[in-house]
Design a protein around this motif. Structure first.
Motif, PDB file in Angstrom:
ATOM      1  N   ALA A 269      -5.106 -32.931 -28.890  1.00  0.00           N
ATOM      2  CA  ALA A 269      -4.562 -34.014 -28.087  1.00  0.00           C
ATOM      3  C   ALA A 269      -3.752 -33.438 -26.937  1.00  0.00           C
ATOM      4  O   ALA A 269      -3.190 -32.346 -27.028  1.00  0.00           O
ATOM      5  N   ALA A 270      -3.668 -34.207 -25.852  1.00  0.00           N
ATOM      6  CA  ALA A 270      -2.922 -33.751 -24.678  1.00  0.00           C
ATOM      7  C   ALA A 270      -1.435 -33.702 -24.996  1.00  0.00           C
ATOM      8  O   ALA A 270      -0.921 -34.516 -25.784  1.00  0.00           O
ATOM      9  N   PRO A 271      -0.723 -32.760 -24.397  1.00  0.00           N
ATOM     10  CA  PRO A 271       0.724 -32.706 -24.616  1.00  0.00           C
ATOM     11  C   PRO A 271       1.415 -33.928 -24.044  1.00  0.00           C
ATOM     12  O   PRO A 271       0.930 -34.548 -23.091  1.00  0.00           O
TER      13      PRO A 271
ATOM     14  N   ASP B 154      -2.181 -22.468 -30.978  1.00  0.00           N
ATOM     15  CA  ASP B 154      -0.943 -23.146 -31.368  1.00  0.00           C
ATOM     16  C   ASP B 154      -1.243 -24.532 -31.914  1.00  0.00           C
ATOM     17  O   ASP B 154      -2.389 -24.991 -31.950  1.00  0.00           O
ATOM     18  N   ASP B 155      -0.158 -25.218 -32.356  1.00  0.00           N
ATOM     19  CA  ASP B 155      -0.332 -26.548 -32.961  1.00  0.00           C
ATOM     20  C   ASP B 155      -0.947 -27.537 -31.985  1.00  0.00           C
ATOM     21  O   ASP B 155      -1.737 -28.409 -32.373  1.00  0.00           O
TER      22      ASP B 155
ATOM     23  N   ARG C 150       2.405 -32.303 -30.345  1.00  0.00           N
ATOM     24  CA  ARG C 150       2.157 -32.664 -28.950  1.00  0.00           C
ATOM     25  C   ARG C 150       3.411 -32.563 -28.084  1.00  0.00           C
ATOM     26  O   ARG C 150       3.365 -32.843 -26.888  1.00  0.00           O
ATOM     27  N   PHE C 151       4.548 -32.178 -28.710  1.00  0.00           N
ATOM     28  CA  PHE C 151       5.805 -32.159 -27.960  1.00  0.00           C
ATOM     29  C   PHE C 151       6.581 -30.876 -28.256  1.00  0.00           C
ATOM     30  O   PHE C 151       7.758 -30.901 -28.607  1.00  0.00           O
ATOM     31  N   GLY C 152       5.889 -29.784 -28.159  1.00  0.00           N
ATOM     32  CA  GLY C 152       6.527 -28.488 -28.307  1.00  0.00           C
ATOM     33  C   GLY C 152       7.107 -28.225 -29.675  1.00  0.00           C
ATOM     34  O   GLY C 152       8.061 -27.442 -29.811  1.00  0.00           O
ATOM     35  N   GLY C 153       6.529 -28.843 -30.704  1.00  0.00           N
ATOM     36  CA  GLY C 153       7.007 -28.638 -32.060  1.00  0.00           C
ATOM     37  C   GLY C 153       8.208 -29.472 -32.437  1.00  0.00           C
ATOM     38  O   GLY C 153       8.708 -29.369 -33.569  1.00  0.00           O
ATOM     39  N   ARG C 154       8.679 -30.321 -31.540  1.00  0.00           N
ATOM     40  CA  ARG C 154       9.855 -31.142 -31.818  1.00  0.00           C
ATOM     41  C   ARG C 154       9.434 -32.528 -32.303  1.00  0.00           C
ATOM     42  O   ARG C 154       8.503 -33.123 -31.744  1.00  0.00           O
ATOM     43  N   PRO C 155      10.105 -33.080 -33.309  1.00  0.00           N
ATOM     44  CA  PRO C 155       9.831 -34.460 -33.708  1.00  0.00           C
ATOM     45  C   PRO C 155      10.102 -35.380 -32.524  1.00  0.00           C
ATOM     46  O   PRO C 155      11.028 -35.137 -31.735  1.00  0.00           O
TER      47      PRO C 155
END
Length: 250
Positions: free
Chosen positions: A9-11, A2-3, A236-241
């Motif tokens: 980088a860490a989530p 996944d991205d 790094r944030f579930g695909g959300r801006p």
């Protein structure tokens, strides 16, 4: 893969939500609008109270305008930018733009603001020497960010700045976190999507500053800058801006 895995980088964890009052402390008008406004819009939408405190009025920020004209203009722009994301209280500490000094006076002024507004969350801007290790930070940002981190503790200690209690500002030990925006070591984030349009309007309120900075159309500039910054954090944030913060618990 996944991205998140591709980025290496860490989530980013979601920011805490169990609070009601935040105080954002920065050096200049526009500092918050360049990175935090989408998060602030989301917070105020959720019924939380956010107050802005600025160390200066940004009077040295526009080359073509002298300080006497620039300061009041940038104050008006800051109040309009704050209103665009639901912030009605904007205080100015009246330190001199460009030559803020880290020290006891600055810590005292910020501790006083924390005691006055009694936040659970304090927000400030990158206090380190560089932006991402490549671009040198300004002394004002470094001084105010560092002093804010320190003042969060000063505000709760009755034996530091005892004169504040004599002014009716009793100690406030209720700060639970200090969140640093613009850090190259972010740990937490807020979904920028719902507040992005208002964040653009908030930055666009600084039209005189933007017009002195770039020949690009101000609205195009504001939307492009904020959208790109938010999208860069999406992996790094579930695909959300996102708007990211380095969170220091207290």
């Amino acid at each position: 893969m996944d991205d998140q895995e591709k980025s290496g980088a860490a989530p980013l964890e979601p920011m805490p939500e169990d609070w009601t009052r935040a105080l954002a402390v920065v050096a200049h008008p526009d500092d918050l609008e360049y990175g935090c406004a989408a998060a602030v819009a989301g917070w105020t939408d959720g019924g939380r109270e956010v107050t802005y405190v600025l160390a200066t009025r940004g009077e040295a920020g526009i080359d073509g305008l002298g300080p006497d004209e620039c300061g009041p203009l940038r104050e008006r722009e800051q109040r309009a930018g704050a209103a665009a994301v639901g912030v009605s209280t904007v205080d100015f500490l009246d330190h001199r733009d460009g030559v803020i000094e880290y020290g006891i006076g600055l810590r005292r002024d910020i501790a006083a603001a924390i005691r006055r507004h009694r936040p659970e969350l304090v927000v400030t801007l990158n206090h380190r020497d560089t932006w991402g290790g490549t671009v040198w930070n300004t002394p004002d940002h470094v001084a105010v960010g560092r002093a804010t981190l320190d003042a969060a503790g000063d505000a709760g200690n009755r034996w530091i700045f005892t004169e504040l209690a004599a002014q009716g500002l009793e100690p406030w030990d209720g700060v639970r976190w200090v969140a640093v925006a613009g850090s190259d070591r972010p740990t937490h984030a807020v979904d920028a999507g719902p507040g992005l349009d208002r964040a653009v309007a908030s930055l666009l309120a600084h039209r005189a500053y933007i017009e002195g900075l770039t020949d690009q159309d101000p609205e195009e500039y504001a939307r492009s800058f904020l959208t790109s910054a938010a999208q860069a954090l999406a992996p790094r944030f579930g695909g959300r801006p996102a708007v990211a913060f380095e969170l220091f618990p207290r």
